[in-house]
Write an enzyme that holds these catalytic residues in place. Structure first.
Site, PDB file in Angstrom:
ATOM      1  N   GLY A  22       0.838  -1.196   0.000  1.00  0.00           N
ATOM      2  CA  GLY A  22       0.000   0.000   0.000  1.00  0.00           C
ATOM      3  C   GLY A  22       0.868   1.238   0.000  1.00  0.00           C
ATOM      4  O   GLY A  22       2.089   1.172  -0.121  1.00  0.00           O
ATOM      5  N   ALA A  23       0.216   2.382   0.127  1.00  0.00           N
ATOM      6  CA  ALA A  23       0.932   3.656   0.116  1.00  0.00           C
ATOM      7  C   ALA A  23       0.247   4.608   1.071  1.00  0.00           C
ATOM      8  O   ALA A  23      -0.928   4.454   1.414  1.00  0.00           O
ATOM      9  CB  ALA A  23       0.970   4.243  -1.290  1.00  0.00           C
ATOM     10  N   GLY A  24       0.977   5.614   1.500  1.00  0.00           N
ATOM     11  CA  GLY A  24       0.430   6.626   2.382  1.00  0.00           C
ATOM     12  C   GLY A  24       1.061   7.966   2.104  1.00  0.00           C
ATOM     13  O   GLY A  24       1.809   8.133   1.137  1.00  0.00           O
ATOM     14  N   GLY A  25       0.756   8.942   2.953  1.00  0.00           N
ATOM     15  CA  GLY A  25       1.273  10.272   2.734  1.00  0.00           C
ATOM     16  C   GLY A  25       2.789  10.349   2.823  1.00  0.00           C
ATOM     17  O   GLY A  25       3.419  11.168   2.166  1.00  0.00           O
ATOM     18  N   GLY A  27       4.998   7.653   2.302  1.00  0.00           N
ATOM     19  CA  GLY A  27       5.730   6.816   1.360  1.00  0.00           C
ATOM     20  C   GLY A  27       5.036   5.520   1.033  1.00  0.00           C
ATOM     21  O   GLY A  27       3.832   5.368   1.221  1.00  0.00           O
ATOM     22  N   GLN A  28       5.836   4.545   0.585  1.00  0.00           N
ATOM     23  CA  GLN A  28       5.338   3.257   0.104  1.00  0.00           C
ATOM     24  C   GLN A  28       5.588   2.186   1.165  1.00  0.00           C
ATOM     25  O   GLN A  28       6.578   2.242   1.897  1.00  0.00           O
ATOM     26  CB  GLN A  28       6.069   2.891  -1.190  1.00  0.00           C
ATOM     27  CG  GLN A  28       5.603   1.606  -1.834  1.00  0.00           C
ATOM     28  CD  GLN A  28       4.188   1.728  -2.370  1.00  0.00           C
ATOM     29  OE1 GLN A  28       3.824   2.717  -2.972  1.00  0.00           O
ATOM     30  NE2 GLN A  28       3.388   0.710  -2.143  1.00  0.00           N
ATOM     31  N   VAL A  29       4.680   1.212   1.242  1.00  0.00           N
ATOM     32  CA  VAL A  29       4.833   0.085   2.155  1.00  0.00           C
ATOM     33  C   VAL A  29       4.981  -1.186   1.324  1.00  0.00           C
ATOM     34  O   VAL A  29       4.180  -1.454   0.417  1.00  0.00           O
ATOM     35  CB  VAL A  29       3.632  -0.047   3.112  1.00  0.00           C
ATOM     36  CG1 VAL A  29       3.862  -1.195   4.099  1.00  0.00           C
ATOM     37  CG2 VAL A  29       3.416   1.256   3.877  1.00  0.00           C
ATOM     38  N   ASP A 137      -4.508   8.830  15.334  1.00  0.00           N
ATOM     39  CA  ASP A 137      -5.078   8.610  14.000  1.00  0.00           C
ATOM     40  C   ASP A 137      -5.759   7.252  13.909  1.00  0.00           C
ATOM     41  O   ASP A 137      -5.634   6.549  12.905  1.00  0.00           O
ATOM     42  CB  ASP A 137      -4.001   8.741  12.923  1.00  0.00           C
ATOM     43  CG  ASP A 137      -4.580   9.013  11.534  1.00  0.00           C
ATOM     44  OD1 ASP A 137      -5.735   9.497  11.457  1.00  0.00           O
ATOM     45  OD2 ASP A 137      -3.900   8.750  10.527  1.00  0.00           O
TER      46      ASP A 137
END
Length: 512
Positions: A22-25, A27-29, A137
């Site tokens: 997955g990805a987030g604000g 970076g990439q996982v 969060d």
């Protein structure tokens, strides 16, 4: 889980990368494998923000938090690299769907399952708070339904009581709209009670399958969280009462986590709940899927009149017919040239189908659905690389209403608020774009062509797009090559310069 792409690394430290998770604000996982065969989740900070001091502060804080918080309800930190780029951290790989994806695919959870989830998450948060940390969060995307019980993930904006918030661009905001407590939004007061609020909102989503304070711009959702009641329509009375207590506007009125657990009165382990077990799943670790075709969510069959070389779709079968008006007012007889931005725009399209917030679609649903509306966006790599792309729309012939008007515009939104070159020159790095985007001129789709053979209305980006501001000032659209990444495309039904509703949200990717 998705296959690695051509520009992905194959190894980070001692870990061999297996797939994208997955990805987030930040970076990439990735899914990685240690030399001894242990699976780990590797979070890598994006290259474009490695020189951004505030972002690195946040990332280092996440590592420190993950190192401090060790419980049965969190994925424990295994390794990290903080000395030089690429910066990354490795945690235990927890198999299972997020609560968000499970509810989206299978529907709301039964009341008893929600009580078990409520109690388990409360116990998990209590373990986190015992380490002197608040999560900040908690939301359905940050809860993994594993076979050993729910797991809390992503401590990117978690902090201890002695820490101050990182507020510069490139760092964390105050949380996620709809799950952030009123005192955090209004006064940035962060404490255990704010996590209790987020817990109640998360369980409300699990019980209803709906965002707890509705959808729309972040400011609107935040306003409802501060001043309006949570959406609990259809929720069993006892469960609804506990959720309402947790999301009380006054943090002092909320129950403690121990009181939440007591009121849930669970009589067995959540992993023994039949419904939970079905969601958590069993079996071997799934293999990465084949690399997806470029583009966003699947679209319906292309009609015969569709422009070639582009993705085309309807908006869905559940809409009301076109009636020449939109919620909030009738069609304008003297339409403006372009619409004007009225509030920050937090709608984004993400090409990655496994991104936990957007997931191969836009993060905020369309505000108005019209079964007669059709659209086309670029999907051909050569067309995108040329720097000029076609954006099309039309109303199906069977949606014609003689004499009525249906004004529409296309909006193309770059991913960042500056070009890459401008961001590098300023030294601030790339910042998420919260402007509306560049718009086409308005067109009356009911007046275009013969009602029985209505043509596509096409605009060329960037030539036919611009930005109009209050006072009449205008600017040209930004070239595609200036900002590689996922661009958002929105089609709006317009009733006045400041009154418009999203009918379709999609996008396309500009490669580096």
């Amino acid at each position: 889980m998705d296959a690695l792409r051509g520009n992905d690394p194959t190894r980070l430290g001692p870990y061999v990368l297996q797939a994208r998770l997955g990805a987030g604000g930040m970076g990439q996982v990735y899914l990685g494998r240690s030399p001894g065969g242990r699976l780990v989740a590797l979070k890598v900070i994006r290259d474009e923000i490695t020189e951004h001091p505030e972002a690195l502060v946040r990332f280092r804080r996440e590592v420190e938090t993950a190192r401090a918080v060790r419980s049965a309800y969190t994925a424990n930190l295994i390794d990290a690299s903080l000395d030089e780029a690429p910066y990354w951290l490795a945690t235990e790989y927890v198999q299972g769907p997020t609560l968000s994806s499970a509810v989206a695919e299978r529907g709301p959870l039964p009341a008893e399952t929600c009580r078990g989830l409520f109690a388990a998450l409360a116990e998990g948060l209590a373990a986190v708070h015992a380490c002197g940390v608040t999560h900040r969060d908690l939301k359905p995307q940050n809860v993994i339904l594993s076979q050993r019980g729910p797991q809390l993930i992503d401590f990117g904006i978690a902090r201890g009581a002695e820490q101050t918030a990182v507020t510069e661009d490139g760092a964390a905001g105050p949380g996620t709209p709809g799950f952030t407590a009123p005192e955090v939004l209004m006064r940035n007061e962060v404490g255990p009670a704010a996590d209790v609020f987020a817990l109640g909102a998360t369980v409300a989503y699990a019980a209803t399958g709906r965002p707890p304070f509705g959808t729309g711009p972040a400011a609107s959702v935040g306003y409802r969280a501060v001043y309006e009641p949570i959406d609990l329509a259809g929720v069993e009375e006892g469960l609804a009462g506990l959720v309402q207590a947790c999301v009380a506007k006054d943090p002092a009125a909320r129950p403690s986590l121990a009181q939440v657990i007591e009121r849930c009165a669970v009589s067995g382990a959540l992993v023994g709940d039949v419904h939970y077990a079905a969601l958590a799943g069993t079996g071997a670790v799934p293999q990465p899927a084949a690399a997806p075709a470029p583009g966003g969510a699947p679209v319906p069959a292309v009609p015969a009149a569709a422009p070639p070389g582009r993705a085309v779709g309807d908006t869905g079968p559940t809409a009301s017919p076109v009636d020449g008006s939109a919620k909030g007012g009738g069609a304008s007889s003297e339409p403006p040239k372009r619409i004007e931005q009225t509030a920050p725009s937090v709608t984004y399209w993400n090409a990655d189908p496994h991104d936990e917030w957007a997931g191969g679609r836009c993060n905020i649903p369309s505000e108005e659905v019209n079964q007669h509306f059709q659209f086309s966006v670029p999907r051909d790599a050569a067309e995108i690389a040329s720097g000029k792309v076609k954006i099309g729309m039309r109303l199906k012939p069977d949606g014609a209403r003689p004499g009525e008007r249906y004004y529409a515009t296309a909006v193309v939104k770059p991913p960042h608020d500056q070009s890459v070159a401008e961001a590098e020159e300023s030294g601030m790095g790339l910042i998420e774009n919260r402007a509306l985007g560049h718009t086409s001129e308005l067109v009356d789709l009911n007046a275009e062509g013969d009602a029985q053979d209505r043509p596509w209305v096409e605009f060329t980006y960037p030539d036919d797009f611009g930005t109009d501001a209050q006072g009449g000032s205008s600017s040209d659209a930004r070239p595609l090559r200036d900002d590689p990444g996922d661009w958002t495309v929105m089609f709006m039904h317009v009733t006045s310069p400041k009154d418009y509703r999203t009918v379709v949200c999609t996008g396309f990717t500009v490669p580096e």
